[in-house]
Design an enzyme around this catalytic site. Structure first.
Site, PDB file in Angstrom:
ATOM      1  N   ASP A  23       0.601  -1.155  -0.003  1.00 47.12           N
ATOM      2  CA  ASP A  23       0.020  -0.121  -0.048  1.00 47.12           C
ATOM      3  C   ASP A  23       0.730   1.360   0.014  1.00 47.12           C
ATOM      4  O   ASP A  23       0.333   2.359  -0.581  1.00 47.12           O
ATOM      5  CB  ASP A  23      -0.991   0.057   1.055  1.00 47.12           C
ATOM      6  CG  ASP A  23      -0.095   0.363   2.345  1.00 47.12           C
ATOM      7  OD1 ASP A  23       0.764  -0.573   2.785  1.00 47.12           O
ATOM      8  OD2 ASP A  23      -0.277   1.263   3.106  1.00 47.12           O
ATOM      9  N   ASP A  43       5.972   0.127   3.092  1.00 43.51           N
ATOM     10  CA  ASP A  43       6.312  -0.928   3.789  1.00 43.51           C
ATOM     11  C   ASP A  43       5.700  -1.901   2.992  1.00 43.51           C
ATOM     12  O   ASP A  43       5.646  -1.864   1.711  1.00 43.51           O
ATOM     13  CB  ASP A  43       5.455  -0.755   5.132  1.00 43.51           C
ATOM     14  CG  ASP A  43       3.864  -0.563   4.910  1.00 43.51           C
ATOM     15  OD1 ASP A  43       3.381  -0.703   3.688  1.00 43.51           O
ATOM     16  OD2 ASP A  43       3.292  -0.312   5.717  1.00 43.51           O
ATOM     17  N   TYR A  46      -4.749   0.564   9.415  1.00 43.36           N
ATOM     18  CA  TYR A  46      -5.802   0.988   8.713  1.00 43.36           C
ATOM     19  C   TYR A  46      -7.096   0.706   9.442  1.00 43.36           C
ATOM     20  O   TYR A  46      -8.090  -0.166   8.976  1.00 43.36           O
ATOM     21  CB  TYR A  46      -5.834   0.085   7.303  1.00 43.36           C
ATOM     22  CG  TYR A  46      -4.825   0.846   6.428  1.00 43.36           C
ATOM     23  CD1 TYR A  46      -5.066   2.024   5.710  1.00 43.36           C
ATOM     24  CD2 TYR A  46      -3.540   0.444   6.424  1.00 43.36           C
ATOM     25  CE1 TYR A  46      -4.060   2.807   5.044  1.00 43.36           C
ATOM     26  CE2 TYR A  46      -2.563   0.850   5.556  1.00 43.36           C
ATOM     27  CZ  TYR A  46      -3.131   2.066   4.869  1.00 43.36           C
ATOM     28  OH  TYR A  46      -2.034   2.749   4.220  1.00 43.36           O
ATOM     29  N   GLU A  92       6.042   9.755   2.741  1.00 37.95           N
ATOM     30  CA  GLU A  92       5.633   8.567   2.188  1.00 37.95           C
ATOM     31  C   GLU A  92       4.295   8.400   0.941  1.00 37.95           C
ATOM     32  O   GLU A  92       3.583   9.125   1.214  1.00 37.95           O
ATOM     33  CB  GLU A  92       5.281   7.531   3.429  1.00 37.95           C
ATOM     34  CG  GLU A  92       4.772   6.210   2.969  1.00 37.95           C
ATOM     35  CD  GLU A  92       4.449   5.236   4.402  1.00 37.95           C
ATOM     36  OE1 GLU A  92       4.780   4.197   4.123  1.00 37.95           O
ATOM     37  OE2 GLU A  92       4.081   5.947   5.408  1.00 37.95           O
TER      38      GLU A  92
END
Length: 491
Positions: free
Chosen positions: A77, A80, A228, A468
């Site tokens: 996603d 990571d 999430y 990120e």
């Protein structure tokens, strides 16, 4: 003379919308190509021969084996190496919506956008292959976040997490159903058999989500939170899934579900939110298209909600939850602000097109929001991302002369397998994370979390909220860039 209540909004709108004139124009086609290429850098599994991001290699080839299933493929996603099903499904939905609404303007990049959708749906089909079960995550986030290593070297836990009848997750299942249904429209003419398979699976997954109601963050709290976690509840995903199934299947049952559950599932709540967790504004804009086309008076209340959403984010009169920086960037609280910028701008552009076809405008008190105004605001946000900002910095890696060089991304920041074939262990990668040097591998097309309300940006890996990239930042941007690559000179 304009009423005093209008003076400030008008002045602010003029400032925000006229400022791009001081910048050179953008190559939206190039930005579109790069925004889609980014997804190839996020691929998990066995990479295909036509892979364009060449510094990546195969990874996570045994995902699902601990549960006796094949869960290889899909997308990481962000920076990571976890595969989180909730944002991956939303990414797939938004890539599909981008193609449905703006595919005709993508030119030769359309085929790559379709490939990006299929990489997502092929995985979602695997994750939903067992009736009454949805695999929603591969990888232990705590184990993964304790390391800084490229996906090709992963030796962290690849734990598999699922929802089922006893452990419901209507949010992630509803979003998965939406993704499969939206993608079925993308493939309807390109691959009819695959399209039917997607729609059949969407139907089954939605029925499961609706029958066994609950939030997946309650069932899997320690695995998915705070990463999430569903802060917004599962109700919006049920409406969202039904809306896409109605659009894909035209079945009366989904229309009746939407009408019957509009109030119960809180369609009008939090109207200026749209993203992987909150679908309210997207639901209202998507459903409103049918009202504006003159085909669905029974959905009129959704159009009223959509109009309210538009007014809530207009510069100068926006809701207190929505700010604009001095440089013109839309800002909402929370991390990774660019996810709000791209998703809300996508809705502005989509709604402007629906309004144009219906020859309608949105009344916002004493101010009228025309389709042209909505397009201008969306374009201003895109231009900000591409470099029209106080930093003079493109927030898309590889676009323009000046862009972030130290993004918070393991694969990009650690030497590639081709340049460093030997294994780089969990803690060995820390020196690359802490290094002041630019990342050795360009993750072309990646859009980072971006600056805050002061327009300041630290090009530094430890500032992950700013540096990120994520798939759900790029997915709506694909549609925006598709449109502006063909309609960049309108007024």
């Amino acid at each position: 003379m304009a009423p005093k209540s209008l003076i400030f909004p008008v002045i602010l709108l003029l400032v925000l919308l006229s400022s791009p004139a001081i910048y050179a124009g953008h190559d939206y086609r190039d930005a579109l190509r790069k925004s889609i290429m980014f997804f190839e850098g996020q691929r998990s599994g066995q990479l295909p021969p036509d892979q364009r991001v060449r510094w990546r290699r195969d990874s996570a080839l045994h995902d699902g084996s601990t549960a006796g299933v094949d869960l290889t493929g899909g997308y990481y996603d962000a920076g990571d190496n976890i595969k989180f099903g909730f944002p991956m499904a939303f990414t797939t939905t938004m890539l599909s919506w981008s193609i449905i609404d703006f595919g005709k303007t993508m030119g030769p990049e359309l085929k790559n956008a379709v490939k990006a959708v299929r990489w997502g749906t092929d995985y979602l089909l695997k994750a939903t292959a067992i009736p009454g079960v949805v695999f929603v995550q591969v990888g232990d986030a705590y184990s993964d976040h304790n390391c800084w290593e490229r996906p090709e070297d992963m030796d962290t836990l690849r734990t598999v997490y699922k929802i089922d009848r006893a452990h419901p997750g209507s949010d992630v299942a509803g979003e998965t159903a939406a993704a499969l249904a939206a993608a079925s429209i993308v493939f309807r003419k390109r691959d009819p058999a695959y399209s039917r398979r997607l729609l059949d699976r969407a139907t089954r997954v939605f029925a499961f989500a609706n029958r066994y109601r609950g939030a997946y963050s309650n069932s899997l709290y320690h695995a998915v939170c705070p990463f999430y976690c569903d802060f917004n509840g599962y109700q919006d995903e049920l409406l969202w899934g039904a809306a896409w199934l109605h659009k894909a299947s035209r079945k009366r049952a989904y229309r009746e579900f939407i009408v019957k559950n509009e109030v119960v599932l809180k369609a009008g709540d939090t109207i200026n939110e749209f993203g992987w967790d909150n679908k309210h504004a997207g639901i209202n804009v998507l459903i409103s298209k049918e009202v504006l086309m003159g085909r669905a008076e029974y959905f009129e209340s959704f159009k009223q909600n959509a109009d309210g959403f538009i007014c809530s984010i207009l510069p100068g009169i926006s809701h207190p939850q929505v700010q604009y920086s001095r440089g013109g960037l839309l800002v909402k609280t929370g991390g990774s602000n660019m996810q709000h910028v791209t998703s809300l701008s996508f809705l502005l552009l989509a709604y402007s097109n629906y309004l144009s076809h219906a020859k309608k405008v949105v009344p916002c008190g004493e101010l009228t929001a025309s389709p042209s105004l909505l397009r201008q605001i969306a374009k201003r946000q895109v231009d900000y991302i591409l470099g029209d900002n106080p930093m003079g910095l493109s927030y898309m890696v590889g676009y323009g002369q000046k862009f972030p060089r130290r993004i918070h991304h393991r694969g990009s920041s650690v030497p590639s397998v081709s340049s460093h074939p030997s294994h780089i262990g969990c803690k060995e990668g820390s020196r690359y994370f802490l290094s002041p040097n630019p990342n050795p591998n360009l993750l072309v097309g990646a859009v980072v979390g971006g600056p805050n309300v002061t327009d300041a940006f630290p090009d530094s890996r430890p500032y992950f909220q700013e540096s990120e990239p994520t798939t759900y930042i790029n997915a709506p941007l694909v549609g925006l860039l598709g449109y502006f690559s063909t309609h960049s000179s309108w007024r």
